[in-house]
Design a protein around this motif. Structure first.
Motif, PDB file in Angstrom:
ATOM      1  N   PHE A 109     -34.200  -8.209   0.921  1.00 41.02           N
ATOM      2  CA  PHE A 109     -33.830  -8.900   2.153  1.00 41.02           C
ATOM      3  C   PHE A 109     -33.387 -10.343   1.889  1.00 41.02           C
ATOM      4  CE2 PHE A 109     -35.590  -5.235   4.072  1.00 41.02           C
ATOM      5  CZ  PHE A 109     -35.146  -5.197   5.383  1.00 41.02           C
ATOM      6  N   SER A 110     -33.623 -10.831   0.690  1.00 35.53           N
ATOM      7  CA  SER A 110     -33.112 -12.143   0.324  1.00 35.53           C
ATOM      8  C   SER A 110     -31.702 -12.059  -0.253  1.00 35.53           C
ATOM      9  CB  SER A 110     -34.041 -12.806  -0.703  1.00 35.53           C
ATOM     10  OG  SER A 110     -35.314 -13.032  -0.173  1.00 35.53           O
ATOM     11  N   ALA A 158     -36.072  -5.041  10.937  1.00 38.71           N
ATOM     12  CA  ALA A 158     -34.677  -4.671  10.652  1.00 38.71           C
ATOM     13  C   ALA A 158     -34.289  -3.399  11.387  1.00 38.71           C
ATOM     14  CB  ALA A 158     -34.480  -4.491   9.149  1.00 38.71           C
ATOM     15  N   LEU A 166     -29.519  -9.141   0.135  1.00 40.07           N
ATOM     16  CA  LEU A 166     -28.592  -8.275   0.855  1.00 40.07           C
ATOM     17  C   LEU A 166     -28.645  -8.539   2.357  1.00 40.07           C
ATOM     18  CD1 LEU A 166     -29.400  -4.873  -0.942  1.00 40.07           C
ATOM     19  CD2 LEU A 166     -27.458  -6.399  -1.388  1.00 40.07           C
ATOM     20  N   PRO A 167     -27.569  -8.217   3.089  1.00 37.84           N
ATOM     21  CA  PRO A 167     -27.626  -8.287   4.555  1.00 37.84           C
ATOM     22  C   PRO A 167     -28.725  -7.364   5.084  1.00 37.84           C
ATOM     23  CG  PRO A 167     -25.369  -7.982   3.792  1.00 37.84           C
ATOM     24  CD  PRO A 167     -26.246  -7.774   2.600  1.00 37.84           C
ATOM     25  N   GLN A 168     -29.330  -7.759   6.174  1.00 37.55           N
ATOM     26  CA  GLN A 168     -30.457  -6.997   6.719  1.00 37.55           C
ATOM     27  C   GLN A 168     -30.098  -5.550   6.992  1.00 37.55           C
ATOM     28  OE1 GLN A 168     -33.365  -8.612   9.763  1.00 37.55           O
ATOM     29  NE2 GLN A 168     -32.119  -7.331  11.111  1.00 37.55           N
ATOM     30  N   GLU A 169     -28.885  -5.307   7.529  1.00 34.74           N
ATOM     31  CA  GLU A 169     -28.500  -3.946   7.895  1.00 34.74           C
ATOM     32  C   GLU A 169     -28.316  -3.043   6.673  1.00 34.74           C
ATOM     33  OE1 GLU A 169     -24.872  -6.688   7.984  1.00 34.74           O
ATOM     34  OE2 GLU A 169     -26.944  -6.682   8.740  1.00 34.74           O
ATOM     35  N   MET A 170     -28.167  -3.635   5.490  1.00 36.30           N
ATOM     36  CA  MET A 170     -28.038  -2.847   4.267  1.00 36.30           C
ATOM     37  C   MET A 170     -29.341  -2.791   3.483  1.00 36.30           C
ATOM     38  SD  MET A 170     -25.486  -3.469   0.992  1.00 36.30           S
ATOM     39  CE  MET A 170     -24.039  -3.430   2.066  1.00 36.30           C
ATOM     40  N   ALA A 171     -30.130  -3.840   3.569  1.00 32.30           N
ATOM     41  CA  ALA A 171     -31.336  -3.960   2.744  1.00 32.30           C
ATOM     42  C   ALA A 171     -32.337  -2.838   3.012  1.00 32.30           C
ATOM     43  CB  ALA A 171     -31.985  -5.318   2.984  1.00 32.30           C
ATOM     44  N   ALA A 186     -31.319  -2.773  14.015  1.00 31.86           N
ATOM     45  CA  ALA A 186     -30.261  -1.816  13.668  1.00 31.86           C
ATOM     46  C   ALA A 186     -30.048  -0.769  14.758  1.00 31.86           C
ATOM     47  CB  ALA A 186     -30.594  -1.133  12.346  1.00 31.86           C
TER      48      ALA A 186
END
Length: 413
Positions: free
Chosen positions: A162-163, A39, A165-170, A43
């Motif tokens: 990660f399941s 991630a 939330l969006p990856q960029e937030m998780a 990012a």
């Protein structure tokens, strides 16, 4: 297996749980980074070498932090130093969640590592000086098994976040949760007492300048132990970090596993790591420190080569993951007892912090090297070559150290 726990005093039990919790929360914070590498690459548009550089900078900072925190624990106390380092690494893990660029993340992770290395040094000496000699190996090895507990917590947290939330937030939410270890300080302040060994030498230590504490481990009478102990640390950390920093990325990118499948593979290794720590804790007080470390190091070399280089199916890889995690646990589970028993009380914290964490300075090159090597060969091969060389160094180093099983802390020299 745990009958020794019923034989120790209330003071020993409280110290045990403080150190066990500290290491578990350490592992939670540290392992979150390795899980979040894919991630972070996305990012900040990082290369694998950039990601390895962050890991390497964290390890270097943790080595410096371990040395300094060890010296502080020799002068101002094990318990005070433990509290400061817990707050430090929790705070900078939290700040890492708000990084907006690669340089910012690099600096914040390095500062987190400074506190992480210091926490291990202070906690290891506190535990070793509190527990009685006949149970020291079992207690120290069991405390090290807390790493598997924190590691498992990180994998669970990773899988859930990660399941959902969006990856960029998780990954940012993961680092925010890294502030939780700071709450442990409340328990330490209320329940954990300073060790008798430190209190007995407090007046003498207070009269020494700070430089003499930091450099005391290079005195002629202990210099050889410091050099060999440092080499042992290099091999132990080099193998571990080359393997565990890149393993999640290897499973995801080369084995093409989903997030939850990656968590399943790691779960096997994590359970095996806990079992390996417990097995090591029993062997330490039965066959001694040297034989235990040598056995686990040789087993690591064979297992890593099989795991990485043999053409294994997914099912076979899952089965082989257990011995991989099991044998990887035995060396770090042994070093706490061994390093503490090499040094006298006045420089014990400094010696333990330096030997254990010096390995992180040199071993920081192993994750970076894996990243660079993976540009010209498969990532799995790069991991296997680096890890096998590192664990071979452990075997050579431990055979040059004295056996310290049953040694009384006040007579260590």
């Amino acid at each position: 297996m745990f009958s020794w726990y019923r034989q120790v005093t209330a003071k020993e039990r409280k110290t045990f749980w403080a150190c066990f919790s500290g290491w578990a929360l350490d592992a939670l914070d540290v392992q979150m980074f390795s899980l979040a590498i894919p991630a972070l690459i996305a990012a900040f548009s990082l290369s694998k070498a950039d990601a390895g550089l962050i890991s390497g900078a964290t390890l270097v900072a943790s080595a410096i932090g371990g040395w300094f925190a060890g010296a502080l624990s020799d002068r101002y106390g094990r318990v005070k130093t433990l509290q400061i380092t817990i707050i430090w690494f929790s705070f900078f893990t939290f700040l890492s969640a708000f990084a907006q660029s690669f340089p910012q993340l690099l600096v914040l992770k390095a500062l987190q590592g400074f506190g992480f290395g210091g926490e291990w040094a202070a906690g290891a000496v506190l535990m070793a000086e509190t527990i009685r000699a006949e149970h020291r190996g079992k207690a120290m090895g069991t405390v090290q098994s807390a790493w598997a507990v924190g590691w498992g917590g990180a994998v669970l947290l990773f899988s859930v976040l990660f399941s959902l939330l969006p990856q960029e937030m998780a990954w940012r939410v993961m680092f925010v949760i890294g502030l939780l270890p700071a709450l442990l300080v409340v328990y330490v302040r209320r329940s954990v007492q300073e060790t008798d060994a430190f209190l007995a030498g407090q007046k003498a230590a207070a009269s020494k300048p700070a430089a003499s504490t930091l450099l005391g481990i290079f005195r002629p009478d202990v210099l050889r132990l410091t050099i060999i102990g440092s080499l042992l640390g290099v091999g132990a950390h080099g193998g571990y970090y080359a393997l565990m920093t890149w393993l999640p990325t290897y499973l995801k990118t080369e084995k093409h596993l989903s997030v939850l499948s990656t968590g399943g593979y790691l779960a096997v290794i994590i359970v095996a790591f806990w079992c390996g720590c417990i097995a090591s804790s029993q062997l330490l007080d039965r066959i001694g420190r040297r034989r235990t470390v040598a056995f686990f190091a040789l087993a690591c070399v064979a297992t890593v080569l099989c795991y990485i280089f043999l053409p294994l199916s997914d099912t076979q890889m899952l089965v082989c993951g257990f011995p991989l995690g099991f044998f990887a646990a035995g060396i770090p589970a042994s070093m706490g007892a061994l390093f503490n028993e090499l040094y006298p009380s006045g420089i014990r914290g400094t010696g333990v912090g330096f030997c254990y964490n010096f390995g992180r300075v040199a071993s920081a090159g192993f994750p970076v090297l894996v990243g660079h090597m993976s540009d010209s060969m498969p990532l799995g091969q790069a991991i296997g070559i680096d890890a096998a060389i590192a664990y071979s160094l452990v075997v050579v180093a431990v055979l040059m150290l004295p056996e310290t099983k049953g040694r009384k802390m006040e007579t260590s020299a």
